[in-house]
Write an enzyme that holds these catalytic residues in place. Structure first.
Site, PDB file in Angstrom:
ATOM      1  N   GLU A   1       0.804  -1.226   0.000  1.00 45.31           N
ATOM      2  CA  GLU A   1       0.000   0.000   0.000  1.00 45.31           C
ATOM      3  C   GLU A   1       0.838   1.277   0.000  1.00 45.31           C
ATOM      4  OE1 GLU A   1      -0.833  -2.695   1.635  1.00 45.31           O
ATOM      5  OE2 GLU A   1      -2.889  -3.148   1.044  1.00 45.31           O
TER       6      GLU A   1
ATOM      7  N   HIS B   1     -10.868  -5.904   9.619  1.00 42.86           N
ATOM      8  CA  HIS B   1     -11.303  -5.664   8.241  1.00 42.86           C
ATOM      9  C   HIS B   1     -12.660  -4.973   8.145  1.00 42.86           C
ATOM     10  CE1 HIS B   1      -8.000  -8.123   6.929  1.00 42.86           C
ATOM     11  NE2 HIS B   1      -8.433  -8.204   5.696  1.00 42.86           N
TER      12      HIS B   1
END
Lengths: 323, 323
Positions: A60, A129
């Site tokens: 990322e 998540h």
């Protein structure tokens, strides 16, 4: 106006912007061969090719960092972070690099970058998540943060974000890709930093955004059946934050409920409530209520997870409390 | 590319200018006129001067927070550098950046970045921009040995190979990351070996104190990249004569070690080369040193007389978008 899904609206916005401007390209995990983990970029690779639809490593910092670099030298990247929970590993780029470049070098550089990501809970993905940490990102001056609640706004805001000369974090909701709504024909943009009244009413002002808008609209239907007409203001952008419509509505109804999916502490509701009090304390006929997620890391168990997340009934109850 | 006498004199001038600006900056810091951190480039002048002297105008350069050397090499005036150190409106970053954040985009110098390692993925993105647009520029990304132990480094270097980006990874190994010696922080002392794991060709220049050797090594690396062979990793051994930043007591190294390295002063080496090879007379070099002295004096006067940024300009560079 056509009725399409949120997924289609976002996909159309990307597609049309890539057709319009060859400098626009997308990169992220599984945006290409896979077609996007939420199928938003299905068919893009075949049409636009590998140069403009770039699969990346699971990295990322590189996805957002390279997006910053490419935008600094004239491109218009859309860097995709698969879920906002993974944005934390790119935190430096999102809050400490992209929003600083323009100001820190005295206006020499700009970062016309869009960071697309999806947040939200309710899909039994466990604590790491399922988060809605939008407020964290909205804390930083220099970054623009938008989070649409309807397909029409998703399309218009994404187009505006891609054309914007500053870094924009575009937060979608992972459980909203299937919702449908009317979307205007043709090319249009929705301005960043402009709130909108999504439903008119006179009893209570609900200030919300993203998934909170869906909850609030459902709550409004129930309340309407009981003769209570709420007004719903959709923030759409968290930074810049446009308080105009919310204030105007609050001055009319004298009561407010703020609905968000994230945790209440230091959250969007805290910010909005403070601003309402600061600007219109004398108009308040009842304490402002916040509807938000219970303050725990979200559990996996479906019933327990739903219990921790804000529900339509919570909104209904809060409205009745302030009446 | 053979250098003429005037070219040598210009490079010598730049190295002396860096040295003098740094020495005077240390004084200004001690006098309380420079705030924040001040990382001096004294001892490493041959590296940045060598790099900048062999790059083409289309080659971008980006570095870490020890950036005054590159700033002066690319042609930012001593006035604009010192004014920035003093936080003045006439500084190269308009007093917004300070020591660690100098840039001049017109001169293809992109900063001055202060989060260790974070500019590597950004550099990869800049190189992507050139590759995307079919330009033949190389992005030269300078960083210290300490930056090679952080995740950003690995994400950026990996991506550069995956996408075959035209980027020169240039590690200035000054043997300490703040006060921690390389062998106490890095799994390998030969930093360039890290590139092996990413399939990127690499080498180490043992003598980064000799500008002629720096020029040769960087020139070869740039040729390699420009021929389309993808990224290259060059480690250049050097040494900083001063502490990590002002106020560093340097408990981590012996005075003898510093004295030993000072004998290989890059300016002394170049001086001996120029005079010994009869490229120019000592008198020519004396004249340069005198001119630099005057230039730095004038720069300090200019900076001290310059205005601070007005309070009314606080928000001037918040966003690049014009409303």
């Amino acid at each position: 106006m056509a009725i399409i899904t949120m997924r289609q609206a976002i996909s159309d916005a990307l597609w049309e912007e890539m057709e319009r401007d060859p400098k626009v390209f997308i990169m992220g995990q599984e945006v290409g061969v896979w077609g996007g983990t939420y199928a938003v970029t299905k068919g893009f690779l075949d049409h636009f090719g590998e140069k403009r639809v770039r699969d990346t490593p699971i990295a990322e910092s590189a996805i957002v960092g390279a997006g910053i670099g490419a935008s600094m030298v004239g491109l218009r990247p859309v860097s995709e972070i698969m879920t906002i929970n993974f944005a934390f590993v790119a935190m430096d780029y999102i809050v400490n690099e992209a929003p600083k470049m323009h100001t820190m070098f005295g206006g020499q550089m700009s970062v016309p970058l869009v960071i697309r990501t999806a947040g939200g809970g309710g899909r039994q993905l466990g604590a790491t998540h399922s988060q809605t940490p939008d407020a964290i990102f909205a804390h930083f001056p220099g970054l623009k943060v938008v989070s649409p609640g309807t397909p029409a706004d998703a399309k218009g805001l994404l187009k505006a974000a891609i054309r914007d000369n500053d870094p924009v974090l575009f937060i979608e909701h992972a459980a909203m890709y299937q919702i449908r709504g009317e979307v205007p024909e043709g090319d249009y943009t929705t301005p960043i930093g402009v709130s909108k009244v999504q439903r008119e009413g006179d009893a209570v002002t609900i200030v919300t955004y993203c998934k909170g808008l869906q909850l609030s609209m459902a709550a409004a239907e129930q309340l309407s059946a009981e003769g209570i007409e709420v007004e719903i203001v959709d923030l759409r952008s968290l930074r810049p934050l446009d308080m105009g419509p919310a204030l105007e509505s609050f001055k009319k109804t004298n009561r407010a409920v703020i609905v968000e999916e994230g945790w209440p502490s230091y959250g969007v509701g805290a910010e909005v409530a403070t601003r309402l009090y600061e600007a219109a304390f004398d108009y308040a006929d009842a304490p402002i209520k916040r509807v938000a997620q219970k303050e725990v890391p979200l559990p996996y168990n479906a019933a327990l997870e739903q219990f921790a997340l804000p529900q339509v009934d919570d909104v209904v109850a809060a409205v009745k409390e302030v009446l | 590319m053979a250098l003429k006498k005037k070219d040598h004199l210009e490079l010598y001038r730049q190295m002396v200018l860096i040295r003098r600006v740094e020495e005077r900056s240390a004084e200004l810091y001690q006098a309380g006129k420079i705030g924040g951190f001040l990382h001096l480039y004294i001892g490493q002048e041959a590296v940045s001067t060598g790099i900048v002297s062999v790059r083409q105008p289309q080659d971008r350069i980006i570095t870490a927070y020890r950036d005054h050397g590159v700033a002066l090499n690319v042609g930012i005036s001593a006035k604009a550098v010192i004014a920035e150190l003093l936080g003045k409106e006439t500084g190269v970053s308009k007093g917004r950046g300070g020591s660690m954040h100098m840039a001049d985009v017109e001169k293809n110098f992109w900063g001055g970045h202060a989060i260790v390692g974070a500019h590597l993925p950004i550099a990869a993105g800049m190189a992507l921009g050139d590759q995307y647009e079919g330009r033949d520029g190389v992005t030269i990304c300078m960083f210290g040995d300490g930056a090679t132990n952080i995740g950003f480094f690995h994400e950026g270097v990996n991506l550069s190979k995956v996408w075959n980006l035209p980027v020169l990874w240039l590690c200035e190994n000054n043997q300490y990351g703040m006060g921690t010696a390389v062998d106490r922080a890095s799994a390998v002392e030969q930093i360039h070996m890290k590139a092996e794991g990413y399939g990127i060709p690499h080498s180490r220049l043992e003598d980064g104190m000799d500008i002629m050797k720096v020029r040769e090594a960087v020139g070869a690396a740039l040729d390699h990249i420009r021929s389309g062979k993808g990224p290259y990793f060059l480690e250049v051994m050097t040494y900083r004569f001063q502490g990590h930043s002002m106020g560093d007591p340097q408990r981590y190294r012996e005075k003898d070690e510093v004295t030993k390295w000072e004998k290989s002063d890059p300016i002394g080496i170049y001086h001996r080369y120029i005079v010994g090879d009869k490229i120019a007379a000592k008198a020519d070099l004396d004249k340069i040193e005198e001119a630099v002295e005057v230039e730095v004096n004038e720069a300090i006067e200019f900076a001290e007389a310059s205005p601070d940024p007005g309070f009314d300009t606080l928000y001037d560079y918040m966003y690049a978008s014009k409303e």
